[in-house]
Scaffold this active site. Structure first.
Site, short mmCIF file in Angstrom:
data_model
loop_
_atom_site.label_atom_id
_atom_site.label_comp_id
_atom_site.label_asym_id
_atom_site.label_seq_id
_atom_site.Cartn_x
_atom_site.Cartn_y
_atom_site.Cartn_z
N PRO A 29 0.80 -1.21 0.00
CA PRO A 29 0.00 0.00 0.00
C PRO A 29 0.85 1.27 0.00
O PRO A 29 1.86 1.35 0.69
CB PRO A 29 -0.78 -0.10 1.31
CG PRO A 29 -0.10 -1.14 2.11
CD PRO A 29 1.01 -1.71 1.35
N GLU A 30 0.39 2.22 -0.76
CA GLU A 30 1.01 3.55 -0.78
C GLU A 30 -0.01 4.52 -0.18
O GLU A 30 -1.05 4.10 0.34
CB GLU A 30 1.40 3.92 -2.21
CG GLU A 30 2.31 2.89 -2.86
CD GLU A 30 2.71 3.23 -4.28
OE1 GLU A 30 2.81 4.42 -4.62
OE2 GLU A 30 2.94 2.29 -5.07
N HIS A 80 -1.66 -16.42 8.09
CA HIS A 80 -0.88 -15.18 8.19
C HIS A 80 -1.58 -14.08 8.99
O HIS A 80 -1.25 -12.91 8.83
CB HIS A 80 -0.49 -14.64 6.81
CG HIS A 80 0.23 -15.64 5.96
ND1 HIS A 80 1.43 -16.21 6.34
CD2 HIS A 80 -0.08 -16.18 4.76
CE1 HIS A 80 1.81 -17.06 5.40
NE2 HIS A 80 0.92 -17.07 4.43
N ARG A 139 4.07 -11.52 4.04
CA ARG A 139 5.52 -11.31 3.91
C ARG A 139 6.15 -10.73 5.17
O ARG A 139 7.37 -10.58 5.23
CB ARG A 139 5.81 -10.43 2.70
CG ARG A 139 5.48 -11.15 1.41
CD ARG A 139 5.67 -10.27 0.19
NE ARG A 139 7.06 -10.00 -0.08
CZ ARG A 139 7.48 -9.23 -1.07
NH1 ARG A 139 6.58 -8.66 -1.87
NH2 ARG A 139 8.74 -9.02 -1.28
#
Length: 279
Positions: free
Chosen positions: A2-3, A95, A114
């Site tokens: 995400p930005e 996760h 990740r």
DNA sequence: ACGCCCGCCTGTAAGC
DNA sequence: TGCTTACAGGCGGGCG
């Protein structure tokens, strides 16, 4: 992943969904996502019993204010998701590293395959001094009102390739790989133009493209790529990817001049642009 | 001061 | 079918 636009969408969702809620329980599946803490219990205890009083954003960081003067800082990294689970019966997916349960029912879950993302609790009044990633953040392109002339002076003081400068979090906070490419296409500027080489007109185009691109991306609730790593708080994908002009469109035709778009590697990552429209 | 590479992780897709 | 490799939106650190 995400930005700025994606983080802003999640921030707005959080503001509606968790402000006023009190933390009842906190579960973490290990230390990886809460690595700044000494142990899980200490992390949990700083949240339990506290009410969320507001949600702010600094670049790509989310700050959830707590009553009592502390703040829950969240960074999503490349693959982090915040998901709201209503009721308690929704099964947790793989996760899921942190689950915050509220006294009124419902949960906030942090899912991150990740594990580059993280969350931690710290003092609100020193967070922007003591957490160096926050202390050194540059201006927020959507929050900081500034004239394009002022922006132009900032850009001209640097001698950097435009893409590197846009993505430098110490210069501007929130722009990453997707939006730097989209902004530069909107401005008609190549990624490797030097920041101190721009004419006044080019500076104006860059500033305008930056603000418009980011605003549009928020309006369309961010970009979800094929991997669907970005979804909003309710698990819904964004739609701005449908409006991408260059990102991940290698070989496809430029929407402006119909020539094929190209991809180049720069600084270890993909850069997409139009050789004809960007100079 | 900056450019560039690596490492941190897992998942997926492409290539052989 | 399997194995290997490349690549993915993040960031910090180290080196030249």
């Amino acid at each position: 992943m995400p930005e700025l636009p994606e983080v802003e969408v999640v921030r707005r969702d959080l503001e509606r969904e968790i402000v006023g809620k009190k933390v009842k329980a906190v579960e973490a599946d290990g230390m990886r996502s809460i690595r700044r803490h000494h142990n899980r219990k200490q992390f949990a205890n700083r949240l339990i019993g506290h009410k969320i009083t507001g949600v702010e954003r600094r670049g790509k960081y989310i700050l959830c204010r707590l009553d009592g003067g502390e703040v829950l800082v969240i960074h999503l990294g490349m693959s982090g998701q915040l998901l709201r689970a209503k009721g308690g019966r929704v099964p947790t997916t793989k996760h899921t590293h942190v689950v915050i349960t509220f006294t009124q029912g419902g949960q906030l879950r942090f899912v991150d395959p990740r594990t580059f993302g993280e969350m931690f609790v710290t003092e609100l009044d020193t967070v922007e001094k003591d957490v160096s990633e926050l202390a050194h953040l540059g201006l927020d392109p959507l929050e900081t009102a500034m004239s394009w002339e002022h922006f132009g002076r900032m850009v001209a003081e640097k001698h950097m390739k435009l893409k590197a400068l846009l993505m430098d979090q110490k210069f501007l906070a929130g722009i990453g790989n997707i939006y730097s490419d989209e902004i530069l296409f909107g401005a008609g500027l190549r990624w490797d133009r030097m920041s101190d080489s721009l004419s006044a007109q080019e500076v104006r185009r860059l500033y305008r493209a930056m603000v418009e691109t980011l605003q549009d991306a928020v309006k369309y609730r961010g970009s979800s790529l094929s991997d669907m790593q970005y979804v909003d708080l309710h698990g819904k994908p964004g739609e701005y990817q449908l409006h991408h002009k260059v990102y991940a469109r290698e070989g496809e035709t430029c929407r402006r001049c119909r020539r094929p778009l190209v991809r180049e590697r720069y600084g270890g990552r993909s850069t997409f642009y139009c050789e004809a429209c960007q100079v």
